[in-house]
Design a protein around this motif. Structure first.
Motif, PDB file in Angstrom:
ATOM      1  N   ARG A  26       0.537  -0.918   0.179  1.00 40.85           N
ATOM      2  CA  ARG A  26       0.126  -0.264  -0.176  1.00 40.85           C
ATOM      3  C   ARG A  26       0.702   1.179   0.185  1.00 40.85           C
ATOM      4  N   ASP A  27       1.773   1.364   1.290  1.00 40.37           N
ATOM      5  CA  ASP A  27       2.381   2.398   0.821  1.00 40.37           C
ATOM      6  C   ASP A  27       3.992   3.029   0.344  1.00 40.37           C
ATOM      7  N   HIS A  30       2.006   1.472  -3.440  1.00 36.15           N
ATOM      8  CA  HIS A  30       1.232   2.409  -3.981  1.00 36.15           C
ATOM      9  C   HIS A  30       0.347   1.156  -4.652  1.00 36.15           C
ATOM     10  N   THR A  32      -3.176   0.265  -4.060  1.00 37.73           N
ATOM     11  CA  THR A  32      -4.021   0.014  -2.705  1.00 37.73           C
ATOM     12  C   THR A  32      -5.570  -0.468  -2.668  1.00 37.73           C
ATOM     13  N   GLY A  33      -5.556  -1.480  -3.699  1.00 35.69           N
ATOM     14  CA  GLY A  33      -6.502  -3.020  -3.542  1.00 35.69           C
ATOM     15  C   GLY A  33      -6.786  -3.616  -3.006  1.00 35.69           C
ATOM     16  N   LYS A  35      -6.744  -3.971   0.897  1.00 39.41           N
ATOM     17  CA  LYS A  35      -6.911  -3.229   2.140  1.00 39.41           C
ATOM     18  C   LYS A  35      -6.871  -3.452   4.016  1.00 39.41           C
TER      19      LYS A  35
END
Ligand code: FES
Ligand code: FES
Lengths: 152, 728
Positions: A26-27, A30, A32-33, A35
């Protein structure tokens, strides 16, 4: 530096060894699917596949994925079971807020990969770790049966 | 044909598109006065005549592009309830649009999007569809009229000779797509009236319609607040006081700053923020941070002791909420009495997506990305903190990973805090809450205790109802206080009790309220006051029916004989659930009916109890919400309400010990999961009555339907939620 294989692509990441796969995805990348819901392996929102197995990426450090294959929601449309599950999800109009659904779909595809005709009890066992605060459970159940029949 | 509606006073406005070759329909109505927040409307309602053709941007409700796409702006937030589909249905039907060309966007935070009744930009109270039913249909009808005029001009025919269908204007054998007419339509004068379709001509409204946000929510591309990222955006986590109302005495950030990726540690009004490159670093930094707290007045808070105090308060009458006859005298003459005390715990909303908010501050502006249910409050709060005008703050609403009321915070808690952090840090920041922060973060459904004494006559029918409710007020201190609190009684504390239809058939009643002055932050939780009053009222009715030795359905029918919408749902649910017919061995039924948010819902639960374990097998629901605009999303909302309400009834509670919240994550704040989810059937009463909501009304009856079934199964009356292991 650690090398991770994500959705078939090797990626070099400059992260601490203890960083959970979730935050690397995510970070850092990126992607971001996948969660974040609880960070403690209690809700399933972060479910991805590690060598085909559903795992909770929020508690699995990147070091545990070295030499293995990580598959995320972003790759489901390229996979046979993923496609069947997504099309069942769409047919039954499962989603509400949608936030848990990546994790639900990853858990459902992992279930169908090992069990082609899951019973209600199998679904309970495989899916009860995936919380949906919107309560899409009855539709998830119906969609898993639907996907199973598509794959049969 | 429906009568034409005069739209001139409703200030429809239009202008040529800001993008090349399109048509934008702006539409703003005078501000509703009822709930208008102080300062909510910066420059009062825009005057259409004066402002035209220059629009007070932004105010678009729909945009037709020359590529034929029709973009609908949502004045409300999509949080799962499917208004992303329902509101466009209203426009598309009146516009005769091609459904496959519809696109949807959240509107900006701006006066044009203020709720037609509540006076601020808000998504709540299960009100979106009914409150927008006219405005969105009119926007569609107006746009259609403009496109027809444009085609008439272009083709040199009369407007009357033109038809519209599926995104085309049709005249004789000529078919022109809407996109080709958008530019001409933008130059045509707005008509004074529009005529809405006769309901019999609806093609989309009333038909089960697939969600437009479905595809992006199943392939992982839907963007939630949590997913916001741009160059330079840092992640922040805030260490908050472990006790509500506590403050920072001192803090030591030495160890925190040594964590790789931690960039800054700053103090903010709510605590100490650790600002880092990513969540993991912020979390580790926060764990390494040492804060010495002044715990303040709540340091000894204990919910068990609080409940004892509530119990004492309930022994005397509170402030009157509803009163008739001589309740005391009638109680003294009772043939039989029901005396009962009920209690319900604090509850966290715990939406699936933990709270978060991204903020970027510039010299004269501030941009905020978040999933919010209450843009106006957030915008005003941010403006105040930064010394900006409200219109200098723009809120970009993204998909909400669940709301349930939590994201409509009356003090803009998570937005204000994020703005404070970004201000203190001097860089763009996204604050992210952990699940623990969410569970411990307050703004709960308040704990309540209800005590009732009900007199029955020789036939078992009620002659007097005395009822005291005790709990915190939700509205106190909010911008809604002036409208919702009358003579000290917060209407939401007693809604569903003080206005109960059962009271109408009882000559003597006395419903009163003690408002507790606690400082635990409380807030509207899905179905607000109804989340406790329905449990109490529908359990009491069951107790009365049992004492009267009457069938609980028949008893309700008698008491509600003058309430046709209650009756219709009761009858439909009873028919579909085969009320009175035998069930599988060990399975028992319970029933409840409740009105909330303008809709009526009856539910029948089928439950078994084995060795103290409660299993809910099936919930049959019947709803009358007036017109069901999208019957499938209505069903989904009913399923959702059952899951949310039943999960809470079975297992959820927030408790306090030594000033602190005991629970922390989903292992001890337990919610509904797949294995416990019953089968849910939803039946819709075909109704032409006034429209009500659907997001919340399915919740209140589920707890009492289940506990009434538990009584039928075991003879044990559950008077305290959650059910937990009370049957063990
Ligand atoms: S975020 Fe990983 S299980 Fe909840
Ligand atoms: S769809 Fe909202 S949490 Fe599952």
């Amino acid at each position: 530096m650690i090398t991770l294989n994500i959705n078939g692509k090797e990626q070099q990441l400059d992260v601490e060894d203890d960083m959970p796969i979730l935050w690397a995805l995510r970070d850092v990348l990126h992607l971001t699917g996948t969660k974040f819901g609880c960070g403690m392996s209690l809700c399933g929102a972060c479910t991805v596949h590690l060598d085909g197995q559903a795992i909770r990426s929020c508690i699995t450090p990147v070091s545990a994925a070295a030499g293995k294959k990580i598959t995320t929601i972003e790759d489901m449309q390229n996979q046979k079971i993923g496609q069947a599950v997504q099309s069942a999800w769409s047919e039954i109009d499962v989603v509400q807020c949608g936030y848990c659904q990546s994790g639900q779909i990853m858990a459902a595809t992992a279930l169908l990969a090992t069990n082609q005709k899951p019973s209600d009890a199998d679904i309970d066992a495989a899916m009860t770790g995936n919380i949906c605060r919107c309560g899409t459970y009855p539709r998830i159940r119906a969609a898993i049966h639907n996907a199973a029949s598509k794959l049969a | 044909m429906n009568a034409p509606i005069n739209i001139s006073r409703r200030t429809f406005i239009k202008a040529t598109a800001l993008v090349a070759g399109g048509l934008i329909i702006g539409f703003s109505i005078p501000y509703a006065k009822r709930f208008l927040m102080p300062g909510a409307a910066p420059d009062a309602a825009p005057d259409a005549a004066k402002d035209a053709p220059k629009l007070p941007a932004p105010n678009a409700f729909l945009r037709i592009g020359s590529d034929n796409t029709i973009t609908v702006m949502l004045a409300h937030s999509e949080m799962g309830q499917s208004i992303w589909t329902t509101l466009p249905m209203l426009i598309a039907d009146e516009l005769d649009a091609d459904w496959s060309t519809i696109k949807v966007e959240h509107a900006a935070s701006a006066p044009a999007y203020i709720h037609t009744t509540y006076g601020i930009q808000i998504t709540g109270g299960s009100s979106t569809t009914w409150s927008e039913f006219d405005r969105y249909r009119q926007a569609g009808a107006l746009t259609r009229a403009l496109l027809v005029s444009a085609a008439a001009e272009k083709l040199g025919v009369t407007a009357e000779s033109i038809k519209t269908e599926n995104g085309f204007v049709i005249s004789g054998d000529q078919k022109i797509p809407y996109g080709d007419l958008a530019e001409v339509a933008a130059k045509i004068e707005t008509p004074k009236t529009v005529t809405l379709k006769d309901p019999k001509d609806w093609k989309i409204i009333g038909k089960a319609t697939k969600r437009l946000d479905g595809p992006e929510k199943i392939n992982g591309t839907a963007v939630f607040g949590q997913d916001i990222h741009f160059e330079g955006l840092m992640t922040a986590m805030v260490a908050r006081s472990p006790v509500f109302g506590g403050t920072v005495k001192t803090f030591d950030a030495t160890a925190a700053k040594q964590i790789k990726g931690v960039r800054q540690v700053v103090q903010v009004p709510t605590g100490v923020a650790v600002i880092a490159d990513n969540y993991w670093a912020a979390k580790k930094g926060r764990e390494a941070l040492k804060v010495d707290w002044d715990l303040g007045v709540n340091a000894k808070l204990d919910s068990k002791i609080m409940l004892e105090e509530y119990r004492k308060m309930a022994a005397t009458a509170g402030l009157p909420a509803a009163k008739a006859g001589d309740t005391k005298a009638a109680l003294a003459n009772a043939k039989q009495l029901v005396e009962a005390e009920y209690s319900l715990p604090y509850l966290a909303h715990s939406p699936m997506e933990p709270l978060n908010c991204a903020v970027k501050i510039e010299k004269d502006s501030c941009e905020i990305w978040t999933g919010t249910q209450m843009q106006t409050t957030d915008q005003l709060a941010a403006a105040k903190i930064l010394g900006l005008k409200p219109e200098q703050v723009s809120i970009h609403t993204v998909f909400l990973g669940g709301g349930f009321g939590r994201r409509a915070n009356p003090v803009a808690d998570f937005v204000s805090e994020a703005v404070q952090v970004a201000k203190a840090a001097g860089v763009p920041v996204k604050t992210v809450w952990s699940r623990e922060d969410d569970v411990k973060g307050g703004h709960y459904r308040p704990m309540y205790l209800h005590k009732a004494n009900i007199a029955l006559d020789a036939n078992g029918m009620p002659t007097a109802w005395q009822h005291v409710a005790v709990g915190q007020s939700i509205m106190k201190g909010t911008s809604f206080e002036a409208f919702m609190i009358k003579d000290g009684v917060d209407a939401t504390s007693v809604e569903g009790a003080a206005d109960s239809p059962y009271l109408k058939s009882i000559p003597n009643y006395d419903i009163s309220l003690h408002t507790v002055q606690a400082t635990i932050p409380v807030q509207w939780w899905r179905s607000v006051g109804h989340s406790h009053t329905a449990f109490v009222m529908e359990s009491l009715i069951d107790e009365m029916a049992n004492l009267a030795q009457k069938d609980p359905l028949a008893y309700r029918r008698t008491l509600l004989k003058d309430h046709p919408r209650h009756l219709a749902t009761l009858n439909l649910a009873a028919e579909k659930a085969d009320w009175g017919k035998p069930l599988a061995k060990g399975v028992f039924r319970g029933i409840a009916v409740h009105e909330s948010f303008g809709s009526f819902v009856a539910q029948i639960a089928e439950v078994s109890v084995t060795e103290g374990e409660v299993k809910v097998h099936r919930i049959v629901s019947a709803i009358d919400c007036g017109l069901a605009v999208n019957p499938d999303s209505l069903k989904a909302q009913m399923e959702s309400s059952v899951s949310y309400g039943l999960g809470a009834a079975l297992q959820s509670e927030i408790t306090f010990k030594d000033g602190m919240v005991v629970q922390s994550n989903f292992h001890d704040y337990q919610v509904m999961r797949m294995a416990n989810m019953p089968k849910v059937e939803v039946y819709i009463v075909q109704s032409t009555e006034k429209m009500g909501g659907v997001g919340e009304p399915g919740l209140p009856p589920v707890a009492p339907a289940v506990t009434n079934a538990i009584f039928a199964a075991t003879g044990k009356r559950i008077r305290t939620l959650p059910i937990g292991n009370q049957l063990a």
